[in-house]
Design a protein around this motif. Structure first.
Motif, PDB file in Angstrom:
ATOM      1  N   SER A  48       0.833  -1.214   0.000  1.00 41.51           N
ATOM      2  CA  SER A  48       0.000   0.000   0.000  1.00 41.51           C
ATOM      3  C   SER A  48       0.861   1.256   0.000  1.00 41.51           C
ATOM      4  CB  SER A  48      -0.946  -0.002   1.211  1.00 41.51           C
ATOM      5  OG  SER A  48      -1.763  -1.149   1.216  1.00 41.51           O
ATOM      6  N   LEU A  49       1.832   1.277  -0.870  1.00 41.02           N
ATOM      7  CA  LEU A  49       2.774   2.387  -0.897  1.00 41.02           C
ATOM      8  C   LEU A  49       2.088   3.692  -1.279  1.00 41.02           C
ATOM      9  CD1 LEU A  49       5.804   0.499  -2.380  1.00 41.02           C
ATOM     10  CD2 LEU A  49       5.853   1.860  -0.285  1.00 41.02           C
ATOM     11  N   LYS A  50       2.580   4.762  -0.694  1.00 38.72           N
ATOM     12  CA  LYS A  50       2.058   6.104  -0.930  1.00 38.72           C
ATOM     13  C   LYS A  50       3.168   6.992  -1.464  1.00 38.72           C
ATOM     14  CE  LYS A  50      -0.837   5.581   3.203  1.00 38.72           C
ATOM     15  NZ  LYS A  50      -1.171   6.158   4.533  1.00 38.72           N
ATOM     16  N   PRO A  51       2.807   8.056  -2.172  1.00 39.09           N
ATOM     17  CA  PRO A  51       3.853   8.978  -2.643  1.00 39.09           C
ATOM     18  C   PRO A  51       4.740   9.501  -1.506  1.00 39.09           C
ATOM     19  CG  PRO A  51       1.815   9.417  -3.792  1.00 39.09           C
ATOM     20  CD  PRO A  51       1.486   8.388  -2.750  1.00 39.09           C
ATOM     21  N   ASP A  52       4.176   9.652  -0.308  1.00 37.05           N
ATOM     22  CA  ASP A  52       4.972  10.123   0.831  1.00 37.05           C
ATOM     23  C   ASP A  52       6.025   9.107   1.279  1.00 37.05           C
ATOM     24  OD1 ASP A  52       2.377  12.029   2.584  1.00 37.05           O
ATOM     25  OD2 ASP A  52       3.658  12.506   0.882  1.00 37.05           O
ATOM     26  N   ASP A  53       5.937   7.890   0.789  1.00 42.24           N
ATOM     27  CA  ASP A  53       6.957   6.886   1.110  1.00 42.24           C
ATOM     28  C   ASP A  53       8.205   7.043   0.237  1.00 42.24           C
ATOM     29  OD1 ASP A  53       4.283   4.534   1.480  1.00 42.24           O
ATOM     30  OD2 ASP A  53       5.425   5.499   3.090  1.00 42.24           O
ATOM     31  N   THR A  54       8.156   7.938  -0.721  1.00 42.28           N
ATOM     32  CA  THR A  54       9.300   8.173  -1.595  1.00 42.28           C
ATOM     33  C   THR A  54      10.491   8.677  -0.791  1.00 42.28           C
ATOM     34  OG1 THR A  54       7.935   8.626  -3.538  1.00 42.28           O
ATOM     35  CG2 THR A  54      10.170   9.551  -3.521  1.00 42.28           C
ATOM     36  N   ALA A  55      11.610   7.974  -0.907  1.00 42.41           N
ATOM     37  CA  ALA A  55      12.809   8.305  -0.128  1.00 42.41           C
ATOM     38  C   ALA A  55      13.929   7.353  -0.521  1.00 42.41           C
ATOM     39  CB  ALA A  55      12.539   8.182   1.371  1.00 42.41           C
ATOM     40  N   VAL A  56      15.114   7.666  -0.028  1.00 39.93           N
ATOM     41  CA  VAL A  56      16.207   6.686  -0.069  1.00 39.93           C
ATOM     42  C   VAL A  56      16.105   5.872   1.216  1.00 39.93           C
ATOM     43  CG1 VAL A  56      18.692   6.313  -0.141  1.00 39.93           C
ATOM     44  CG2 VAL A  56      17.675   8.201  -1.434  1.00 39.93           C
ATOM     45  N   TYR A  57      16.076   4.577   1.064  1.00 41.33           N
ATOM     46  CA  TYR A  57      15.947   3.668   2.202  1.00 41.33           C
ATOM     47  C   TYR A  57      17.314   3.078   2.527  1.00 41.33           C
ATOM     48  CZ  TYR A  57      10.892   3.975   2.143  1.00 41.33           C
ATOM     49  OH  TYR A  57       9.608   4.433   2.234  1.00 41.33           O
ATOM     50  N   TYR A  58      17.678   3.168   3.806  1.00 41.82           N
ATOM     51  CA  TYR A  58      18.985   2.721   4.272  1.00 41.82           C
ATOM     52  C   TYR A  58      18.838   1.569   5.252  1.00 41.82           C
ATOM     53  CZ  TYR A  58      20.691   7.210   2.493  1.00 41.82           C
ATOM     54  OH  TYR A  58      21.008   8.291   1.702  1.00 41.82           O
ATOM     55  N   CYS A  59      19.726   0.630   5.123  1.00 41.44           N
ATOM     56  CA  CYS A  59      19.833  -0.472   6.076  1.00 41.44           C
ATOM     57  C   CYS A  59      20.823  -0.070   7.168  1.00 41.44           C
ATOM     58  CB  CYS A  59      20.329  -1.711   5.339  1.00 41.44           C
ATOM     59  SG  CYS A  59      20.543  -3.184   6.353  1.00 41.44           S
ATOM     60  N   ASN A  60      20.529  -0.476   8.395  1.00 41.92           N
ATOM     61  CA  ASN A  60      21.402  -0.153   9.533  1.00 41.92           C
ATOM     62  C   ASN A  60      21.594  -1.387  10.389  1.00 41.92           C
ATOM     63  OD1 ASN A  60      21.232   0.798  12.693  1.00 41.92           O
ATOM     64  ND2 ASN A  60      22.580   2.086  11.481  1.00 41.92           N
ATOM     65  N   ALA A  61      22.805  -1.525  10.907  1.00 41.55           N
ATOM     66  CA  ALA A  61      23.125  -2.583  11.870  1.00 41.55           C
ATOM     67  C   ALA A  61      23.842  -1.941  13.037  1.00 41.55           C
ATOM     68  CB  ALA A  61      24.012  -3.644  11.223  1.00 41.55           C
ATOM     69  N   VAL A  62      23.309  -2.140  14.234  1.00 43.25           N
ATOM     70  CA  VAL A  62      23.933  -1.554  15.417  1.00 43.25           C
ATOM     71  C   VAL A  62      23.992  -2.624  16.503  1.00 43.25           C
ATOM     72  CG1 VAL A  62      21.709  -0.631  16.225  1.00 43.25           C
ATOM     73  CG2 VAL A  62      23.844   0.362  17.050  1.00 43.25           C
ATOM     74  N   PRO A  63      25.137  -2.730  17.185  1.00 42.14           N
ATOM     75  CA  PRO A  63      25.245  -3.726  18.247  1.00 42.14           C
ATOM     76  C   PRO A  63      24.166  -3.544  19.299  1.00 42.14           C
ATOM     77  CG  PRO A  63      27.411  -2.902  17.692  1.00 42.14           C
ATOM     78  CD  PRO A  63      26.425  -2.039  16.967  1.00 42.14           C
ATOM     79  N   MET A  64      23.679  -4.643  19.810  1.00 38.30           N
ATOM     80  CA  MET A  64      22.572  -4.609  20.760  1.00 38.30           C
ATOM     81  C   MET A  64      22.869  -3.715  21.948  1.00 38.30           C
ATOM     82  SD  MET A  64      19.542  -5.794  21.176  1.00 38.30           S
ATOM     83  CE  MET A  64      18.330  -5.915  22.493  1.00 38.30           C
ATOM     84  N   GLN A  65      24.140  -3.686  22.411  1.00 42.60           N
ATOM     85  CA  GLN A  65      24.459  -2.938  23.629  1.00 42.60           C
ATOM     86  C   GLN A  65      24.404  -1.426  23.428  1.00 42.60           C
ATOM     87  OE1 GLN A  65      26.419  -5.089  21.998  1.00 42.60           O
ATOM     88  NE2 GLN A  65      28.595  -4.585  22.146  1.00 42.60           N
ATOM     89  N   VAL A  66      24.386  -0.969  22.189  1.00 42.60           N
ATOM     90  CA  VAL A  66      24.265   0.466  21.908  1.00 42.60           C
ATOM     91  C   VAL A  66      23.117   0.712  20.928  1.00 42.60           C
ATOM     92  CG1 VAL A  66      26.639   1.108  22.456  1.00 42.60           C
ATOM     93  CG2 VAL A  66      26.107   0.283  20.157  1.00 42.60           C
ATOM     94  N   HIS A  67      22.082  -0.088  21.027  1.00 44.30           N
ATOM     95  CA  HIS A  67      20.986  -0.070  20.061  1.00 44.30           C
ATOM     96  C   HIS A  67      20.251   1.270  20.022  1.00 44.30           C
ATOM     97  CE1 HIS A  67      17.616  -0.203  22.945  1.00 44.30           C
ATOM     98  NE2 HIS A  67      18.505  -0.778  23.713  1.00 44.30           N
ATOM     99  N   TYR A  68      20.421   2.089  21.085  1.00 45.76           N
ATOM    100  CA  TYR A  68      19.692   3.358  21.186  1.00 45.76           C
ATOM    101  C   TYR A  68      20.204   4.407  20.203  1.00 45.76           C
ATOM    102  CZ  TYR A  68      23.818   3.760  24.091  1.00 45.76           C
ATOM    103  OH  TYR A  68      25.101   3.698  24.556  1.00 45.76           O
ATOM    104  N   ASP A  69      21.358   4.195  19.610  1.00 51.20           N
ATOM    105  CA  ASP A  69      21.927   5.165  18.678  1.00 51.20           C
ATOM    106  C   ASP A  69      22.379   4.441  17.412  1.00 51.20           C
ATOM    107  OD1 ASP A  69      24.464   7.809  18.856  1.00 51.20           O
ATOM    108  OD2 ASP A  69      23.159   7.132  17.239  1.00 51.20           O
ATOM    109  N   PRO A  70      21.569   4.487  16.355  1.00 53.98           N
ATOM    110  CA  PRO A  70      21.954   3.783  15.125  1.00 53.98           C
ATOM    111  C   PRO A  70      23.250   4.309  14.512  1.00 53.98           C
ATOM    112  CG  PRO A  70      20.087   5.235  14.740  1.00 53.98           C
ATOM    113  CD  PRO A  70      20.287   5.164  16.223  1.00 53.98           C
ATOM    114  N   ASN A  71      23.633   5.536  14.854  1.00 52.54           N
ATOM    115  CA  ASN A  71      24.873   6.079  14.293  1.00 52.54           C
ATOM    116  C   ASN A  71      26.121   5.453  14.917  1.00 52.54           C
ATOM    117  OD1 ASN A  71      23.764   7.953  12.387  1.00 52.54           O
ATOM    118  ND2 ASN A  71      23.133   9.204  14.120  1.00 52.54           N
ATOM    119  N   LEU A  72      25.927   4.665  15.944  1.00 57.80           N
ATOM    120  CA  LEU A  72      27.051   3.898  16.506  1.00 57.80           C
ATOM    121  C   LEU A  72      27.229   2.575  15.764  1.00 57.80           C
ATOM    122  CD1 LEU A  72      26.500   4.494  20.325  1.00 57.80           C
ATOM    123  CD2 LEU A  72      28.153   5.602  18.805  1.00 57.80           C
TER     124      LEU A  72
END
Length: 120
Positions: free
Chosen positions: A83-107
């Motif tokens: 049910s995709l919408k035009p507002d879903d248009t974006a670049v989609y990024y995958c992220n992996a973050v260690p569980m112990q610092v899961h609160y900050d994806p930039n880690l």
């Protein structure tokens, strides 16, 4: 660490796409995996996350339309988008973050992104 996204493209409103992210160089079972997206002129935002144990969480805007899943044997996560919408248009990024610092994806680590464009 390498995260390789695939599956983006152009789709009409109401259509579906499935994104994939293949991970290497990480202990897959020890990372929270997630999908984020960024539209032009906006900040990157969380779409969905899945923990090593399989618990999931979604942004309100995609709840009930998107489904995140993973295949531990293939160290790959997926994002089924319906049910995709035009507002879903974006670049989609995958992220992996260690569980112990899961609160900050930039880690963690990011993929290069895949473009999703939804036409009206």
């Amino acid at each position: 660490v390498q995260l390789m996204e695939s599956g983006g493209g152009l789709v009409q409103a109401g259509g579906s796409l499935r994104l994939s992210c293949s991970a290497s160089g990480i202990i897959f079972a020890a990372n929270v995996m997630g999908w984020y997206r960024q539209a032009p002129g906006t900040q990157r935002e969380l779409v969905a996350r899945i923990t090593p144990g399989g618990s999931t969480m979604y942004a309100d805007l995609v709840q009930d339309r998107f489904t995140i899943s993973k295949d531990n044997s293939k160290t790959t996560i997926y994002l089924q988008m319906n049910s995709l919408k035009p507002d879903d248009t974006a670049v989609y990024y995958c992220n992996a973050v260690p569980m112990q610092v899961h609160y900050d994806p930039n880690l963690g680590s990011w993929g290069q992104g895949t473009q999703v464009t939804v036409s009206s």
